[in-house]
Design an enzyme around this catalytic site. Structure first.
Site, mmCIF file in Angstrom:
data_model
loop_
_atom_site.group_PDB
_atom_site.id
_atom_site.type_symbol
_atom_site.label_atom_id
_atom_site.label_comp_id
_atom_site.label_asym_id
_atom_site.label_seq_id
_atom_site.Cartn_x
_atom_site.Cartn_y
_atom_site.Cartn_z
ATOM 1 C CD1 TRP A 160 -7.777 109.507 58.314
ATOM 2 C CD2 TRP A 160 -7.584 111.451 59.413
ATOM 3 N NE1 TRP A 160 -8.912 110.246 58.061
ATOM 4 C CE2 TRP A 160 -8.812 111.441 58.726
ATOM 5 C CE3 TRP A 160 -7.237 112.558 60.164
ATOM 6 C CZ2 TRP A 160 -9.703 112.504 58.779
ATOM 7 C CZ3 TRP A 160 -8.123 113.626 60.211
ATOM 8 C CH2 TRP A 160 -9.338 113.588 59.529
ATOM 9 C CD1 TRP A 161 -7.406 105.450 58.088
ATOM 10 C CD2 TRP A 161 -6.020 103.705 58.168
ATOM 11 N NE1 TRP A 161 -7.098 105.110 56.797
ATOM 12 C CE2 TRP A 161 -6.237 104.039 56.818
ATOM 13 C CE3 TRP A 161 -5.181 102.643 58.458
ATOM 14 C CZ2 TRP A 161 -5.659 103.346 55.761
ATOM 15 C CZ3 TRP A 161 -4.600 101.943 57.414
ATOM 16 C CH2 TRP A 161 -4.846 102.294 56.077
ATOM 17 C CG HIS A 191 -12.960 114.721 56.919
ATOM 18 N ND1 HIS A 191 -13.519 113.847 57.815
ATOM 19 C CD2 HIS A 191 -12.218 113.976 56.072
ATOM 20 C CE1 HIS A 191 -13.137 112.625 57.514
ATOM 21 N NE2 HIS A 191 -12.347 112.664 56.459
ATOM 22 C CE1 TYR A 239 -11.099 110.605 49.308
ATOM 23 C CE2 TYR A 239 -8.956 111.105 50.224
ATOM 24 C CZ TYR A 239 -10.106 110.353 50.226
ATOM 25 O OH TYR A 239 -10.264 109.329 51.134
ATOM 26 C CE1 TYR A 276 -15.501 110.197 57.924
ATOM 27 C CE2 TYR A 276 -16.375 111.868 56.441
ATOM 28 C CZ TYR A 276 -15.567 110.775 56.668
ATOM 29 O OH TYR A 276 -14.815 110.263 55.634
#
Length: 97
Positions: free
Chosen positions: A69-70, A15, A34, A11
């Protein structure tokens, strides 16, 4: 959001860096400050962001780069049928300005 067991390193890798076109899209939507936090004991992800127009965030799901992206992330976290992250809205119970 919920990360699958053993996927924390992946993960973080996905990113860093975030796709430039995704970062640009989020900024176009007025998103700033964010951050995503991980509770390593429960694999729970907690996201915090500022949005100029919060109501506009609902339309992010129609953007192709968001869908891409999802789909890219769905193998390492729990998702809905449209591959968006399974998430639970939280009630704000305290805020200090």
């Amino acid at each position: 959001m919920q990360l699958n067991e053993g996927q924390a390193a992946e993960y973080k890798k996905r990113h860093n860096p975030i796709w430039p076109e995704l970062a640009a899209l989020l900024k176009d939507y007025g998103i700033s400050d964010y951050s995503i936090f991980l509770d390593n004991e429960t694999n729970t992800l907690f996201a915090v962001l500022s949005a100029e127009v919060p109501e506009k965030l609902e339309t992010l799901k129609t953007e192709e780069i968001m869908k891409k992206w999802w789909t890219y992330m769905r193998d390492i976290m729990q998702t809905n049928e449209d591959h968006s992250p399974l998430s639970i809205p939280l009630e704000e119970v305290f805020y200090l300005l």
